[in-house]
Scaffold this active site. Structure first.
Site, mmCIF file in Angstrom:
data_model
loop_
_atom_site.group_PDB
_atom_site.id
_atom_site.type_symbol
_atom_site.label_atom_id
_atom_site.label_comp_id
_atom_site.label_asym_id
_atom_site.label_seq_id
_atom_site.Cartn_x
_atom_site.Cartn_y
_atom_site.Cartn_z
ATOM 1 C CG ASN A 177 -6.602 -0.763 1.303
ATOM 2 O OD1 ASN A 177 -5.939 -0.493 0.229
ATOM 3 N ND2 ASN A 177 -6.102 -1.295 2.210
ATOM 4 C CG HIS A 230 -3.320 3.548 2.052
ATOM 5 N ND1 HIS A 230 -3.616 3.102 0.708
ATOM 6 C CD2 HIS A 230 -3.266 2.535 3.046
ATOM 7 C CE1 HIS A 230 -3.839 1.730 0.995
ATOM 8 N NE2 HIS A 230 -3.848 1.463 2.169
ATOM 9 C CB CYS A 283 -0.975 -0.078 1.231
ATOM 10 S SG CYS A 283 -2.045 -1.301 1.368
#
Length: 323
Positions: A280, A250, A113
Site C-alpha cells: 500500500n 487503490h 490514500c
C-alpha cells in the site's frame, strides 16, 4: 467543451526492496501470514537521503517525457501526499523548484490514500476551465516513515513510491466518448477518524506520530463505501460500470480489491493489481498501477478507466476517465 485529458503517465519506485521474509526478522510475522491476509509479497522503501519530493520528481520526469512535455511547460503542480518533506512549504513547491518549472500554481492535497483521486478532480477544476495548459498531478508517499515496526498489523502493509500524470485541456463534445475526466464522486466521514489515523501532528503532539488502524473495521467500510462512490462516479460520467475497460483501484489489500470488484460485478481480468509487489503506497498506489498498465501495453489510448480509493479520514472517492 474542454476536458482534462491525461497525456502522459509516469512512475518511480525506490531501489531498496523489502520482502516479507525481511520483515519476519524484525516483527512477529511470516511470509505466509502476510500473503494470506493482504496478498503482499514485497514493497519498496526509500533510502534515508530520499525525500518524498525526490520520488515525486522522478515520477514527474517520466510523465512529462511520456506526454512530450518539459518542465518549462508546467503551469500547475498538485501533489497528493501524507508524508510531506516539511510542514511547509508544500511538497509541490519543492517539486517545482527541483524540476526547474517556471512560476505557476503549486500546492498539496491531503486526503491520505484517496489523495490522488481528490487531486485529479481538483486539477480538473483548473484544466477543464482553461486556467491550466499543462498540469502535473503527482501521488507520492514515504509511508514507511510512519510505521510502528513493532505493530505487525500495520508495518507489513505499506511501501514507498510515486506516480504522476500530465493533464492538458482537450476539446470534447460533452459525450461519454470524449477523452478526459468524465465524472467523479468524493466522500469523507470524519466520525470514522479513529479507524485509520496517525497519532501525532505539529499542533497536537509536536511529533510526526505513527500510523494506527483498526483493520477489520476499515475493510468493512471500504467495500461498501467504495462501491457506492464507484456507482455514483459512473452515473456522473453517464456510463455503466460494465462499460469500464480497466479498473485501477487503490492498492490497499488484495481482499479489498477482490471484495469491491466482486460487489460491482467487475471481471478480475479488468483489474490492474500491483499490491503484491508494491504494498500500500497510499496516494501513490493508483498512478503506480496505472503506469504499470500503460507500460505493459494493457491500458491504451481511448480506454475507459475507473479509479477508486479509500483512506484515513475516512475519505474515499472514485472517478471515470477516458484515456
Amino acid at each position: 467543451m474542454l476536458r482534462s485529458v491525461v497525456t502522459g503517465v509516469g512512475a518511480f519506485l525506490p531501489e531498496t526492496v523489502v520482502t516479507n521474509e525481511d520483515l519476519a526478522k524484525i516483527v512477529d510475522t511470516s511470509h505466509d501470514w502476510i500473503v494470506e491476509r493482504t496478498g503482499i509479497h514485497r514493497r519498496h522503501r526509500a533510502s534515508e537521503d530520499q525525500a518524498v519530493s525526490d520520488l515525486a520528481v522522478e515520477a514527474a520526469k517520466k510523465a512529462l517525457a511520456a506526454a512530450g512535455r518539459t518542465p518549462a511547460d508546467v503551469d500547475l503542480i498538485i501533489v497528493a501526499t501524507t508524508t510531506a518533506d516539511l510542514t511547509f512549504p508544500a511538497t509541490a513547491a519543492i517539486v517545482q523548484r527541483k524540476l526547474g518549472c517556471p512560476v505557476g500554481i503549486a500546492f498539496d492535497v491531503q486526503a491520505v490514500c484517496s489523495g490522488f483521486v481528490y487531486a485529479l478532480t481538483v486539477a480538473d477544476g483548473f484544466v477543464a476551465r482553461g486556467h491550466s495548459k499543462c498540469c502535473l498531478v503527482i501521488g507520492a508517499e514515504t509511508m514507511t516513515r510512519l510505521m510502528d515496526w513493532s505493530d505487525r498489523g500495520t508495518c507489513v502493509l505499506f511501501g514507498d513510491g510515486a506516480g504522476a500524470v500530465i493533464l492538458e485541456p482537450g476539446e470534447g463534445e460533452g459525450t461519454v466518448h470524449d477523452r478526459g475526466l468524465l465524472g467523479f464522486a468524493l466522500r469523507c466521514d470524519g466520525t470514522k477518524q479513529d479507524l485509520l489515523y496517525v497519532d501525532g501532528g505539529p499542533s497536537t503532539t509536536g511529533t510526526v506520530g505513527k500510523l494506527r488502524m483498526q483493520g477489520n473495521q476499515v475493510f468493512r467500510h471500504a467495500v461498501v463505501n467504495i462501491s457506492e462512490a464507484v456507482v455514483s462516479a459512473a452515473k456522473a460520467a453517464g456510463v455503466e460500470v460494465s462499460d469500464i475497460d480497466w479498473f485501477i483501484p487503490h492498492q490497499a489489500n488484495q481482499r479489498i480489491l477482490a471484495g469491491v470488484a466482486n460487489r460491482l460485478g467487475i471481471d478480475e481480468h479488468k483489474v490492474i493489481q500491483t499490491v503484491g509487489e508494491h504494498a500500500n503506497t497510499s496516494a501513490a498506489s493508483i498512478p503506480l498501477a496505472w503506469a504499470e498498465g500503460v507500460s505493459d501495453g494493457r491500458v491504451k489510448k481511448g480506454d475507459l478507466l475507473l479509479l477508486e480509493a479509500m483512506g484515513g479520514g475516512l475519505t474515499w472517492g472514485a472517478c471515470v476517465i477516458r484515456l
